[in-house]
Design a protein around this motif. Structure first.
Motif, PDB file in Angstrom:
ATOM      1  N   LEU A 333     -55.940  44.005 -68.603  1.00 53.33           N
ATOM      2  CA  LEU A 333     -56.451  43.939 -69.971  1.00 53.33           C
ATOM      3  C   LEU A 333     -57.307  42.695 -70.183  1.00 53.33           C
ATOM      4  O   LEU A 333     -58.449  42.784 -70.661  1.00 53.33           O
ATOM      5  N   CYS A 334     -56.756  41.528 -69.841  1.00 50.74           N
ATOM      6  CA  CYS A 334     -57.466  40.283 -70.126  1.00 50.74           C
ATOM      7  C   CYS A 334     -58.750  40.153 -69.309  1.00 50.74           C
ATOM      8  O   CYS A 334     -59.786  39.706 -69.835  1.00 50.74           O
ATOM      9  N   MET A 407     -45.283  50.756 -71.796  1.00 48.63           N
ATOM     10  CA  MET A 407     -45.952  52.008 -72.140  1.00 48.63           C
ATOM     11  C   MET A 407     -47.466  51.855 -72.246  1.00 48.63           C
ATOM     12  O   MET A 407     -48.172  52.834 -72.473  1.00 48.63           O
ATOM     13  N   HIS A 408     -47.967  50.629 -72.108  1.00 45.90           N
ATOM     14  CA  HIS A 408     -49.419  50.422 -72.081  1.00 45.90           C
ATOM     15  C   HIS A 408     -49.911  50.734 -70.668  1.00 45.90           C
ATOM     16  O   HIS A 408     -49.684  49.964 -69.736  1.00 45.90           O
ATOM     17  N   GLY A 409     -50.569  51.876 -70.523  1.00 45.03           N
ATOM     18  CA  GLY A 409     -51.049  52.312 -69.218  1.00 45.03           C
ATOM     19  C   GLY A 409     -52.559  52.260 -69.124  1.00 45.03           C
ATOM     20  O   GLY A 409     -53.249  51.669 -69.963  1.00 45.03           O
ATOM     21  N   ASP A 410     -53.089  52.904 -68.112  1.00 46.61           N
ATOM     22  CA  ASP A 410     -54.535  52.894 -67.883  1.00 46.61           C
ATOM     23  C   ASP A 410     -55.313  53.449 -69.075  1.00 46.61           C
ATOM     24  O   ASP A 410     -56.386  52.937 -69.424  1.00 46.61           O
ATOM     25  N   ILE A 411     -54.796  54.494 -69.710  1.00 46.64           N
ATOM     26  CA  ILE A 411     -55.502  55.110 -70.836  1.00 46.64           C
ATOM     27  C   ILE A 411     -55.644  54.118 -71.979  1.00 46.64           C
ATOM     28  O   ILE A 411     -56.736  53.934 -72.541  1.00 46.64           O
ATOM     29  N   GLU A 412     -54.534  53.472 -72.342  1.00 45.53           N
ATOM     30  CA  GLU A 412     -54.555  52.539 -73.476  1.00 45.53           C
ATOM     31  C   GLU A 412     -55.416  51.314 -73.173  1.00 45.53           C
ATOM     32  O   GLU A 412     -56.194  50.851 -74.033  1.00 45.53           O
ATOM     33  N   ILE A 413     -55.286  50.775 -71.977  1.00 49.27           N
ATOM     34  CA  ILE A 413     -56.053  49.581 -71.637  1.00 49.27           C
ATOM     35  C   ILE A 413     -57.542  49.906 -71.517  1.00 49.27           C
ATOM     36  O   ILE A 413     -58.403  49.150 -71.998  1.00 49.27           O
ATOM     37  N   SER A 414     -57.873  51.040 -70.923  1.00 57.22           N
ATOM     38  CA  SER A 414     -59.280  51.443 -70.827  1.00 57.22           C
ATOM     39  C   SER A 414     -59.893  51.645 -72.214  1.00 57.22           C
ATOM     40  O   SER A 414     -61.028  51.228 -72.476  1.00 57.22           O
ATOM     41  N   HIS A 415     -59.133  52.283 -73.108  1.00 61.02           N
ATOM     42  CA  HIS A 415     -59.630  52.479 -74.474  1.00 61.02           C
ATOM     43  C   HIS A 415     -59.873  51.132 -75.154  1.00 61.02           C
ATOM     44  O   HIS A 415     -60.884  50.942 -75.846  1.00 61.02           O
ATOM     45  N   THR A 416     -58.949  50.187 -74.949  1.00 63.24           N
ATOM     46  CA  THR A 416     -59.085  48.869 -75.566  1.00 63.24           C
ATOM     47  C   THR A 416     -60.330  48.158 -75.062  1.00 63.24           C
ATOM     48  O   THR A 416     -61.094  47.579 -75.847  1.00 63.24           O
ATOM     49  N   ILE A 417     -60.542  48.188 -73.769  1.00 62.71           N
ATOM     50  CA  ILE A 417     -61.709  47.500 -73.192  1.00 62.71           C
ATOM     51  C   ILE A 417     -63.007  48.155 -73.651  1.00 62.71           C
ATOM     52  O   ILE A 417     -63.979  47.465 -74.017  1.00 62.71           O
ATOM     53  N   GLU A 418     -63.040  49.488 -73.678  1.00 63.16           N
ATOM     54  CA  GLU A 418     -64.245  50.175 -74.144  1.00 63.16           C
ATOM     55  C   GLU A 418     -64.523  49.862 -75.614  1.00 63.16           C
ATOM     56  O   GLU A 418     -65.666  49.629 -76.009  1.00 63.16           O
TER      57      GLU A 418
END
Length: 429
Positions: A333-334, A407-418
Motif C-alpha cells: 500500500l505505502c 481482509m485488505h487484499g490485492d483488490i482493496e489495495i489496488s483500488h486505493t492506489i488507483e
C-alpha cells in the motif's frame, strides 16, 4: 456519492450531542465537511446509511485487525451473550484473557482488565505514583494517552486536530505534575532526568507515536528511555493501546526488544468491544486493590461478552504467517501511494510498521512531532475528500495513523492506489 441520510442524522445529532459526535475527531472538523454515519461493516469495508461503500483504513481506530464482523468473533459473542451480558462477579473468560495476555506479553506478569484505553493509562500512572511515592509523570509531544487530566498537556490526536493544546478544566496544579518532552530527542530526555529524575514516578510513551500520524522511534531511543528510568528509579510505561498486537504479536515491546515496567492495552484485545487492560511486573501489580492499597475498580471490567470478542480476535492473530502477510500488504500500500504521488508531482513520505502506517505531505522523512506538524495539512484535506469520493476512507485528520486488517487484499489495495492517482492531482490545487 449521496449522503442525504447522513446529513439528516448529523443535523439531528448536533442538537443533542456536542459537535454532533461522541468523540471529537469523528466530526470532520480538521478536514471540513460532514461525517458519514455507518450502517454496517464487513471485512475491509464500511457501508454508510446511504449505501455508500468505503475501503476502511481506520478499522474502528485499530481493533479490527482481523476485519469487520469476522464470523469467528461474531459467533463467540453470540454464544456467550445467550448466558447473560454482565454478571458483576468473576467469570471464567477473565481468567482465560489474563492467561492469554501474560503469555503473549512476557513483561506483563499480572494484568487488570478495565473498559477503555483511557482507563488503562489513568490506572497505570496512579500505580506508578503509588509504587514510587513520587508525583511527576513524563509524557511526549504528540503522544495521546486518553483524556485524563494528567495527559491533556500538549496532547496530540483529537486535541491537536482541534487546535487546542491544553484543555480548560485541567487544574494547573495537576498539569504542573506532567513534564513534556519532544519524542525522539535523546538529549532532552537526558537533561530532564538530570534536573528532575528524583521526582519522576514514571515515563509514559507510545513506543510508535500513532496520534501525531505515525512516527517511529529512532534507533536506540526506546532503550535510552529504558536506561534512564532504570538509573533514576522511575517506571517505564508503554502505552500499547494502539501498537499492542498490531505491530507484532507481542506489541512494540517485542518488535524493539524493550521490557517496560508497565504496559497498557485496548483496541485489539476487545475485538471491537470496549475493553482495556494494564499489566506489568508482579511486584507492582500486587499493589493494586484488593491485593494492595492502590485503589482501582470497574463495574463492567472483564465483561464476558467483551472477553469473548477479544479472545476470538487474539486467537485469529496467532495463526502462522499472520503478521508477515500484514506487513507485506502495508508495504504494498505505502509503496503504491508513494509511486502514485510521484507520478502526480506531489511530495509525500510514508512511515509504516507492520499493520500501521502514516502518510505525510512533505518531501522529508518525519521522525519528530515538529516535522509532523510542519506538513501540508491543506493538501491532506483535499486528498482526504478526493479519496472519500472514490470510496476510500482514511482518518479524517492529518494527525492520525492508518490501519490495515487481514481482509485488505490485492483488490482493496489496488483500488486505493488507483483512486490516489487522481486524488493526489486534486491535492495539488
Amino acid at each position: 456519492m449521496n449522503h442525504t441520510l447522513s446529513h439528516d442524522l448529523f443535523v439531528r445529532a448536533q442538537t443533542l450531542l456536542p459537535g454532533g459526535v461522541n468523540s471529537p475527531v469523528r466530526a470532520f472538523k480538521s478536514v471540513g465537511g460532514e461525517p458519514f454515519f455507518a450502517q454496517r461493516a464487513e471485512g475491509a469495508y464500511l457501508i454508510d446509511v446511504d449505501g455508500n461503500r468505503y475501503v476502511d483504513y481506520i478499522g474502528s481506530w485499530g481493533p479490527m485487525i482481523a476485519g469487520h464482523a469476522h464470523p469467528q468473533v461474531l459467533d463467540a459473542v453470540a454464544q456467550v451473550m445467550r448466558d447473560g451480558l454482565s454478571f458483576g462477579v468473576p467469570n471464567a473468560l477473565e481468567v482465560t484473557m489474563a492467561e492469554t495476555l501474560t503469555r503473549l506479553v512476557p513483561s506483563c506478569e499480572m494484568v487488570r482488565m478495565v473498559n477503555s484505553g483511557t482507563e488503562a493509562t489513568l490506572s497505570a500512572i496512579r500505580l506508578a505514583r503509588g509504587a514510587t511515592g513520587r508525583n511527576k509523570i513524563v509524557k511526549f509531544e504528540g503522544c495521546y494517552h486518553g483524556h485524563g487530566d494528567s495527559f491533556l498537556v500538549k496532547a496530540g490526536s483529537g486535541m491537536l486536530t482541534l487546535g487546542v493544546p491544553d484543555s480548560p478544566g485541567v487544574p494547573k496544579a495537576l498539569a504542573d505534575l506532567t513534564l513534556t518532552l519532544p519524542y525522539n530527542d535523546f538529549d532532552a530526555a537526558t537533561q530532564l532526568f538530570e534536573l528532575a529524575g528524583a521526582d519522576i514516578a514514571g515515563v509514559i510513551v507510545e513506543p510508535i507515536v500513532g496520534n501525531a500520524n505515525c512516527i517511529l522511534p529512532r534507533d536506540g531511543y526506546l532503550q535510552h528511555l529504558r536506561d534512564l528510568c532504570t538509573r533514576y528509579g522511575a517506571l517505564l510505561i508503554f502505552d500499547e493501546v494502539m501498537t499492542g498486537f498490531r505491530v507484532a504479536l507481542g506489541g512494540a515491546q517485542q518488535r524493539y526488544g524493550i521490557t517496560p515496567d508497565l504496559s497498557t492495552f485496548g483496541k485489539i484485545i476487545g475485538g471491537g468491544m470496549p475493553v482495556g487492560a494494564y499489566g506489568g511486573r508482579r511486584d507492582l501489580m500486587q499493589q493494586i486493590a484488593p491485593s494492595g492499597p492502590i485503589y482501582q475498580a470497574g463495574t463492567l471490567s472483564g465483561n464476558p461478552v467483551a472477553m469473548a470478542a477479544g479472545l476470538a480476535t487474539l486467537a485469529l492473530i496467532q495463526a502462522p504467517g499472520f503478521y508477515e502477510k500484514l506487513e507485506r500488504r502495508t508495504h504494498q500500500l505505502c509503496d503504491g501511494l508513494e509511486d502514485a504521488a510521484r507520478e502526480a508531482g506531489v511530495a509525500i513520505t510514508t512511515n509504516r510498521s507492520c499493520a500501521m502506517f502514516g502518510l505525510f505531505f512533505t518531501d522529508r522523512n518525519v521522525e519528530t512531532f515538529a516535522e509532523a506538524t510542519a506538513c501540508d495539512v491543506g493538501a491532506f484535506r483535499r486528498f482526504f475528500h478526493a479519496m472519500l469520493r472514490r470510496g476510500v476512507y482514511l482518518a479524517p485528520s492529518a494527525y492520525e495513523a492508518g490501519f490495515l486488517s487481514s481482509m485488505h487484499g490485492d483488490i482493496e489495495i489496488s483500488h486505493t492506489i488507483e483512486a490516489s492517482r487522481e486524488a493526489f492531482r486534486e491535492a495539488r490545487a
